[in-house]
Design an enzyme around this catalytic site. Structure first.
Site, mmCIF file in Angstrom:
data_model
loop_
_atom_site.group_PDB
_atom_site.id
_atom_site.type_symbol
_atom_site.label_atom_id
_atom_site.label_comp_id
_atom_site.label_asym_id
_atom_site.label_seq_id
_atom_site.Cartn_x
_atom_site.Cartn_y
_atom_site.Cartn_z
ATOM 1 N N LYS A 1 15.555 8.230 -18.021
ATOM 2 C CA LYS A 1 14.703 6.950 -18.050
ATOM 3 C C LYS A 1 13.206 7.183 -18.862
ATOM 4 C CE LYS A 1 15.914 6.349 -13.298
ATOM 5 N NZ LYS A 1 15.273 6.200 -11.863
ATOM 6 N N GLY B 1 17.640 3.245 -11.143
ATOM 7 C CA GLY B 1 17.230 2.545 -9.877
ATOM 8 C C GLY B 1 16.392 3.706 -9.244
ATOM 9 N N SER C 1 15.841 6.748 -7.235
ATOM 10 C CA SER C 1 16.400 7.828 -6.597
ATOM 11 C C SER C 1 15.707 9.267 -6.991
ATOM 12 C CB SER C 1 17.778 7.790 -7.658
ATOM 13 O OG SER C 1 17.411 7.465 -8.865
ATOM 14 N N ALA D 1 16.055 13.150 -6.858
ATOM 15 C CA ALA D 1 17.166 13.896 -7.215
ATOM 16 C C ALA D 1 17.361 14.740 -5.831
ATOM 17 C CB ALA D 1 16.875 14.927 -8.483
ATOM 18 N N LYS E 1 8.368 1.985 -15.603
ATOM 19 C CA LYS E 1 7.930 2.028 -14.367
ATOM 20 C C LYS E 1 6.894 3.391 -14.097
ATOM 21 C CE LYS E 1 11.257 5.085 -12.911
ATOM 22 N NZ LYS E 1 11.037 6.322 -12.524
ATOM 23 N N ASP F 1 12.744 0.949 -8.412
ATOM 24 C CA ASP F 1 12.327 2.041 -8.866
ATOM 25 C C ASP F 1 10.824 2.331 -8.896
ATOM 26 O OD1 ASP F 1 12.854 4.407 -9.653
ATOM 27 O OD2 ASP F 1 13.647 4.061 -11.570
ATOM 28 N N SER G 1 7.298 11.896 -6.618
ATOM 29 C CA SER G 1 7.280 11.494 -7.950
ATOM 30 C C SER G 1 6.481 12.269 -9.042
ATOM 31 C CB SER G 1 6.689 10.019 -7.746
ATOM 32 O OG SER G 1 6.266 9.640 -9.381
ATOM 33 N N ARG G 2 7.061 12.712 -9.890
ATOM 34 C CA ARG G 2 6.327 13.585 -10.934
ATOM 35 C C ARG G 2 5.365 12.637 -11.590
ATOM 36 N NH1 ARG G 2 11.268 15.511 -14.486
ATOM 37 N NH2 ARG G 2 12.391 13.772 -13.287
ATOM 38 N N ASN G 3 5.654 11.474 -11.923
ATOM 39 C CA ASN G 3 4.625 10.740 -12.720
ATOM 40 C C ASN G 3 3.318 10.314 -11.844
ATOM 41 O OD1 ASN G 3 5.963 9.892 -15.307
ATOM 42 N ND2 ASN G 3 7.623 9.801 -13.853
#
Length: 326
Positions: free
Chosen positions: A99, A127, A129, A131, A182, A235, A245-247
């Site tokens: 992504k 979408g 998700s 890991a 996103k 997402d 979430s890393r971001n």
């Protein structure tokens, strides 16, 4: 069915774990020798209590090339071109699970693949998700996009299971852009959360950020409704609101005074939004699209502007109609 996976990071390993659990034979390409060793010993390299079945790994790209006609890409977007140019993609079915947008070219992953080899058939799997949850077999719903319907359904059937639902779309532009854009909005939400602005502010950023995603997407040929589905709103909500979430975590760390390079180092994984925002900034300027949230993230992440001044400037923007047709 045999399936190749490019990338033994958390997402590539999660998809390999899922496919192996369904009985497919999976070969993962990964440069990290320790990861390859663990996978070949049947151990999940990131989650200790999960064992792998039907999954092996290699450090040799030629092994991947000859293993299967189905190739899943789960690499950081900025690394994809350099890796796949060394693979014969002719007549392969490529499923992008990455992504982001390539810095400098603004290209989506499917465009990069087609540029390397126009004969490749390319789909995008995207979408909400994480890991770790896919690796554990927890319920997940994604969207698979592409233009060749017969092969699209065949790829869906490879991935589909009771706990891994796959919906179909022919709007690969919108699905890829949703997954990329996103991440930028999630950084903004992480900054807001870190500053203690609360859930009202986060909800506003998600909603107005979605409007920016739609403006960019439609200008590039995507369907508006795609952004209200799994690869857009679904997402975005997940990535912008979860501590997994890393971001979002990247934005949160920026709000605590860390520089972007230090925040990335602490996370220890690629933060796609930090690169994608560079492409978004250029696209917004070239297409003359109003993207104040994405622009604010760019000012903080790339230009190194004072975070508080950028946030204040964002809050002091003149009021506008919610919908542009008013």
């Amino acid at each position: 069915m045999k399936v190749s996976v490019l990338g033994g990071g958390r997402w590539g390993t999660a998809l390999a774990t899922h496919l192996g659990r369904l009985g497919h034979e999976v070969l993962v390409y990964e440069r990290n020798e320790d990861v390859v060793k663990k996978i070949n010993e049947g151990r999940h390299p990131y989650i200790q209590d999960i064992t792998l079945s039907n999954v092996s790994a290699t450090q040799n790209l030629k092994d991947i090339e000859s293993y299967s006609n189905y190739l899943v890409i789960a690499l950081p977007v900025q690394a994809i071109r350099e890796v796949i140019k060394n693979i014969d993609l002719s007549k392969k079915v490529v499923i992008s699970a990455s992504k982001g947008l390539e810095v400098g070219t603004y290209k989506r992953v499917s465009q990069i693949v087609k540029e390397i080899d126009s004969s490749a058939v390319v789909f995008s799997l995207s979408g909400p998700s994480f890991a770790s949850e896919v690796s554990r077999g927890l319920p997940t719903a994604l969207v698979l996009a592409g233009e060749e319907l017969e092969e699209l359904r065949r790829v869906r059937d490879i991935f589909f299971s009771e706990n891994f639902r796959v919906y179909l779309s022919t709007d690969i532009i919108g699905v890829e852009l949703g997954g990329a854009l996103k991440n930028v909005i999630a950084i903004a939400c992480g900054i807001s959360d870190g500053l203690g602005y609360g859930e009202n502010a986060r909800a506003s950023l998600i909603t107005r950020g979605l409007a920016e995603m739609v403006r960019i997407g439609v200008s590039l040929g995507a369907k508006k409704e795609t952004f209200y589905g799994l690869s857009g709103m679904g997402d975005l909500f997940l990535t912008a609101s979860s501590s997994q979430s890393r971001n979002r975590t990247f934005g949160f760390l920026l709000s605590k005074g860390l520089k972007p390079e230090d925040a990335s180092r602490e996370i220890g994984q690629v933060v796609e939004g930090a690169d994608t925002v560079k492409a978004v900034k250029k696209l917004s300027e070239e297409l003359d699209i109003y993207t104040p949230i994405c622009s604010a993230v760019y000012q903080v992440v790339v230009e190194g502007q004072d975070l508080y001044k950028v946030v204040r400037s964002l809050l002091l923007r003149p009021p506008k109609e919610e919908f542009e047709h008013l």
